[in-house]
Design a protein around this motif. Structure first.
Motif, PDB file in Angstrom:
ATOM      1  N   LEU A 177      24.238  76.772  52.316  1.00  0.00           N
ATOM      2  CA  LEU A 177      25.730  75.743  52.669  1.00  0.00           C
ATOM      3  C   LEU A 177      25.987  76.313  54.321  1.00  0.00           C
ATOM      4  O   LEU A 177      26.394  77.359  54.658  1.00  0.00           O
ATOM      5  CB  LEU A 177      26.094  76.538  51.981  1.00  0.00           C
ATOM      6  N   SER A 178      25.592  75.555  55.566  1.00  0.00           N
ATOM      7  CA  SER A 178      25.971  75.810  57.014  1.00  0.00           C
ATOM      8  C   SER A 178      27.849  75.888  56.220  1.00  0.00           C
ATOM      9  O   SER A 178      28.116  75.245  55.853  1.00  0.00           O
ATOM     10  CB  SER A 178      25.549  74.346  58.052  1.00  0.00           C
ATOM     11  N   GLY A 179      28.558  76.678  57.287  1.00  0.00           N
ATOM     12  CA  GLY A 179      29.611  76.217  57.707  1.00  0.00           C
ATOM     13  C   GLY A 179      30.568  75.599  57.960  1.00  0.00           C
ATOM     14  O   GLY A 179      32.015  75.403  57.553  1.00  0.00           O
ATOM     15  N   LYS A 180      29.986  74.163  58.580  1.00  0.00           N
ATOM     16  CA  LYS A 180      30.423  72.784  59.315  1.00  0.00           C
ATOM     17  C   LYS A 180      30.473  72.366  57.982  1.00  0.00           C
ATOM     18  O   LYS A 180      31.133  71.468  58.045  1.00  0.00           O
ATOM     19  CB  LYS A 180      29.392  72.034  60.111  1.00  0.00           C
ATOM     20  N   ASP A 181      29.887  72.027  57.228  1.00  0.00           N
ATOM     21  CA  ASP A 181      30.046  71.106  55.940  1.00  0.00           C
ATOM     22  C   ASP A 181      31.304  71.623  55.092  1.00  0.00           C
ATOM     23  O   ASP A 181      32.177  70.983  54.454  1.00  0.00           O
ATOM     24  CB  ASP A 181      28.893  71.899  54.993  1.00  0.00           C
ATOM     25  N   ASN A 224      41.889  76.119  48.760  1.00  0.00           N
ATOM     26  CA  ASN A 224      41.908  75.213  47.530  1.00  0.00           C
ATOM     27  C   ASN A 224      40.530  74.688  47.732  1.00  0.00           C
ATOM     28  O   ASN A 224      39.939  73.747  47.170  1.00  0.00           O
ATOM     29  CB  ASN A 224      42.848  74.886  46.416  1.00  0.00           C
ATOM     30  N   ILE A 225      40.562  73.523  48.255  1.00  0.00           N
ATOM     31  CA  ILE A 225      40.031  72.644  48.939  1.00  0.00           C
ATOM     32  C   ILE A 225      38.048  72.961  49.369  1.00  0.00           C
ATOM     33  O   ILE A 225      37.444  73.033  48.587  1.00  0.00           O
ATOM     34  CB  ILE A 225      40.399  71.608  49.760  1.00  0.00           C
ATOM     35  N   LEU A 256      31.809  74.856  45.308  1.00  0.00           N
ATOM     36  CA  LEU A 256      31.711  74.864  44.274  1.00  0.00           C
ATOM     37  C   LEU A 256      30.629  73.159  43.909  1.00  0.00           C
ATOM     38  O   LEU A 256      29.801  73.405  43.168  1.00  0.00           O
ATOM     39  CB  LEU A 256      32.439  74.432  43.061  1.00  0.00           C
ATOM     40  N   LYS A 257      30.693  72.726  44.529  1.00  0.00           N
ATOM     41  CA  LYS A 257      30.204  71.202  44.595  1.00  0.00           C
ATOM     42  C   LYS A 257      28.879  71.095  44.981  1.00  0.00           C
ATOM     43  O   LYS A 257      28.112  70.813  44.625  1.00  0.00           O
ATOM     44  CB  LYS A 257      31.049  70.257  44.540  1.00  0.00           C
ATOM     45  N   GLU A 258      29.165  72.504  46.399  1.00  0.00           N
ATOM     46  CA  GLU A 258      27.863  71.985  46.877  1.00  0.00           C
ATOM     47  C   GLU A 258      26.770  73.170  46.160  1.00  0.00           C
ATOM     48  O   GLU A 258      25.390  72.729  45.724  1.00  0.00           O
ATOM     49  CB  GLU A 258      27.844  73.412  48.072  1.00  0.00           C
ATOM     50  N   LYS A 259      27.273  74.222  45.184  1.00  0.00           N
ATOM     51  CA  LYS A 259      26.255  74.891  44.300  1.00  0.00           C
ATOM     52  C   LYS A 259      26.323  73.829  43.731  1.00  0.00           C
ATOM     53  O   LYS A 259      24.935  74.334  42.602  1.00  0.00           O
ATOM     54  CB  LYS A 259      27.807  76.254  43.782  1.00  0.00           C
ATOM     55  N   ASP A 260      27.072  73.028  42.636  1.00  0.00           N
ATOM     56  CA  ASP A 260      26.829  72.499  41.861  1.00  0.00           C
ATOM     57  C   ASP A 260      25.530  71.451  42.160  1.00  0.00           C
ATOM     58  O   ASP A 260      24.417  71.747  41.246  1.00  0.00           O
ATOM     59  CB  ASP A 260      27.037  71.770  40.787  1.00  0.00           C
ATOM     60  N   LYS A 261      25.451  70.962  43.249  1.00  0.00           N
ATOM     61  CA  LYS A 261      23.931  70.148  43.987  1.00  0.00           C
ATOM     62  C   LYS A 261      23.501  70.648  44.037  1.00  0.00           C
ATOM     63  O   LYS A 261      22.165  70.426  43.476  1.00  0.00           O
ATOM     64  CB  LYS A 261      24.732  69.602  45.019  1.00  0.00           C
TER      65      LYS A 261
END
Length: 202
Positions: A1-5, A58-59, A65-70
């Motif tokens: 997961l890149s920092g940019k995302d 929080n955001i 979490l969304k990225e992890k779920d994906k």
């Protein structure tokens, strides 16, 4: 997961704040100003600055979490496609029961009667269960696969982890049956560990 995302833009923070303002705005009234007083009424924040900082955090967590779920969904779909498993109907029914129970719980939490909800969507409980069959099969299949991997790789949570998580569940769900809660916690922690194991296989 890149920092940019995972960079949080000011716009995202502003949007979230304005949603909170709308929720707090009484019918036709003025939207409250986001000042120190307003954020203190929302929770344990020192001032508006502190609130924005925590909101940003929080955001970011949500995005992670969304990225992890994906990523997990990709792993799951790949495993499910490659595994030729016939799922007993009993397991699918159990999964459907769980899904229906969750839906009923969510609807009641939202302050609505399940019967009214069904009327609104013009469906019966049976219709919903039929629509969910594919999903339930997928979930049952995944549970069996996770169980198999956990057994083969001897993956299980430590007593310490289980105890900590169990205390948390029992303190937030008053009156829950400790034995059932323990099984739930052990399953949840085992699932998490199996996924971590799979993610490290790449």
């Amino acid at each position: 997961l890149s920092g940019k995302d995972l960079e949080i833009t000011d716009k995202e923070i502003e949007d979230t704040i304005s949603q909170i303002q709308k929720l707090r705005q009484k019918e036709g009234g003025e939207a409250p100003k986001v000042d120190d007083e307003f954020v203190k009424s929302l929770g344990d924040f020192k001032d508006a600055e502190d609130f924005k900082k925590k909101l940003k955090e929080n955001i970011r967590l949500e995005k992670e979490l969304k990225e992890k779920d994906k990523n997990r969904l990709k792993i799951v779909n790949k495993i499910i496609e490659e595994t030729d498993l016939k799922i007993p109907r009993l397991l699918v029914d159990l999964e459907l029961n769980k899904m229906t129970h969750q839906l009923k719980h969510d609807i009641t939490q939202a302050g609505m009667k399940f019967e009214d909800y069904l009327k609104n969507i013009k469906k019966t409980e049976e219709d919903i269960r039929k629509e969910w069959i594919k999903d339930a099969e997928k979930r049952s299949k995944l549970q069996l696969i996770v169980y198999q991997i956990a057994k083969e790789e001897n993956i299980k949570p430590s007593e310490e982890e289980t105890k900590t998580q169990l205390e948390l569940v029992l303190s937030t769900h008053k009156g829950a049956d400790p034995e059932r809660a323990r099984i739930y916690v052990e399953n949840m922690l085992t699932n998490e560990k199996v996924f971590q194991f799979l993610e490290n296989q790449k």
